[in-house]
Enzyme design. Structure first.
Site, mmCIF file in Angstrom:
data_model
loop_
_atom_site.group_PDB
_atom_site.id
_atom_site.type_symbol
_atom_site.label_atom_id
_atom_site.label_comp_id
_atom_site.label_asym_id
_atom_site.label_seq_id
_atom_site.Cartn_x
_atom_site.Cartn_y
_atom_site.Cartn_z
ATOM 1 C CG ASP A 128 -8.121 4.081 -0.427
ATOM 2 O OD1 ASP A 128 -7.889 3.295 0.604
ATOM 3 O OD2 ASP A 128 -7.676 4.706 -1.060
ATOM 4 C CG HIS B 78 -1.915 1.002 1.299
ATOM 5 N ND1 HIS B 78 -1.351 2.290 1.658
ATOM 6 C CD2 HIS B 78 -3.061 1.150 1.087
ATOM 7 C CE1 HIS B 78 -2.532 3.291 1.649
ATOM 8 N NE2 HIS B 78 -3.805 2.510 1.318
HETATM 9 MN MN MN Z 1 -5.687 2.977 0.727
#
Ligand code: MN
Length: 331
Positions: A292, A170
């Site tokens: 997200d 990430h």
């Molecule tokens: Mn993210």
């Protein structure tokens, strides 16, 4: 249709407090700018990250999102000294396993580990899978400006490969060596720096040749592949030039490694032309859906994937089939 969102951020008070403590220092690390603004207790972002029992589940229910694959929010434990990082990673994994136990049909999770101490990282990775039954690992890109191509981190790669669990790389903000040109105009975030940082990380791993040592290692990157799919043809071409000059050690073309060892998620990119391109170049079996949350909102991410002009067979793979396979989530 089952909908598994695969890049969903969470945190817990001790983690947020440890990050917030770093923000009290006066160095201008780019990763401290966001928590200085919105990481304080009571802010909407703080509440969204630290909630696993209330609002998050209500939002999932409203959109028919079956499951969040939770990962400790960026920069995870990677700004801490090694001892603090190990402690918080262990606590994170215990709390994550507890949240999954409370809502076992709604959550799966990626285990945190502290690359600052590779030996203890490996122990925690083994515990996360074998004892806590987590589904893979989260790494928030660079650690003190270093990437996983550095041989000191190879025990971590060896462990992930042996456990057959993917490492999700990430983004975080660029390291201090890379920071300067990203410091202005908001460029230090997902506006531009995040995809630059993770694509550098992934390309360092690919070009170093380490996937020849770890051929079954699985890496997941978000944001529709962090720009790599779009550039992969030219990477192969120029790789050939550098191979001739003798300055790349690997023997596989970047596209060969990327299509064999990498999976991507749609996190943050609700753009059908980009999705269709990635299906054409990589195949629908390499792509997983993500929201997200809580950095981006849930309803448009769900509505987009519900109605994107792709085949229903591809939609099944992207919404849940691939995630079940890669992250060992029971179908
Ligand atoms: Mn993210």
């Amino acid at each position: 249709m089952r909908r598994i969102a695969t890049e969903e951020a969470w945190s817990f008070p001790e983690h947020m407090a440890a990050i917030l403590a770093l923000t009290k220092s006066n160095f201008d690390d780019l990763d401290l700018r966001l928590p200085r603004r919105s990481g304080v207790p009571g802010s909407p972002l703080y509440n969204g990250l630290t909630d696993t029992d209330g609002e998050r589940l209500r939002i999932m229910d409203a959109d028919d999102v079956s499951m969040h694959l939770l990962s400790l929010t960026s920069p995870g434990v990677q700004m801490f000294d090694a001892d603090t990082a190990c402690e918080i990673a262990t606590l994170a994994n215990d709390r994550l396993a507890a949240a999954i136990a409370r809502h076992h049909t709604r959550y799966a999770g990626l285990g945190a580990f502290a690359p600052q101490d590779p030996k203890r990282a490996v122990k925690e990775m083994e515990r996360a899978i074998n004892t806590l039954k987590l589904n893979g690992f989260i790494l928030n890109s660079h650690t003190n400006g270093e990437y996983l191509d550095n041989p000191k981190y190879w025990p971590i790669l060896e462990c992930a490969e042996a456990l057959d669990r993917a490492i999700y790389i990430h983004p975080r903000c660029p390291s201090r060596d890379m920071a300067k040109p990203y410091g202005d105009y908001g460029m230090y975030t997902a506006l531009w720096a995040f995809q630059a940082e993770v694509s550098v990380h992934a390309m360092r791993m690919i070009l170093s040749g380490l996937f020849e040592r770890f051929p079954k290692l699985k890496i997941v990157i978000g944001h529709m592949g962090e720009s790599i799919p779009y550039n992969i043809w030219r990477c192969d071409y120029i790789y050939g030039v550098h191979k001739g000059w003798g300055d790349v050690p690997g023997n596989l073309k970047p596209s060969e490694v990327f299509k064999r060892n990498f999976w991507i998620t749609t996190s943050g990119v609700e753009h059908t032309p980009a999705l269709k391109y990635c299906i054409e170049v990589l195949g629908a079996d390499r792509i997983m859906w993500a929201i997200d949350y809580p950095y981006q909102v849930s309803p448009p991410a769900v509505a987009w994937m519900n109605s994107a002009e792709i085949s229903d067979a591809d939609r099944e793979l992207i919404f849940h089939g691939n995630a079940e396979q890669i992250f060992h989530i029971a179908p």
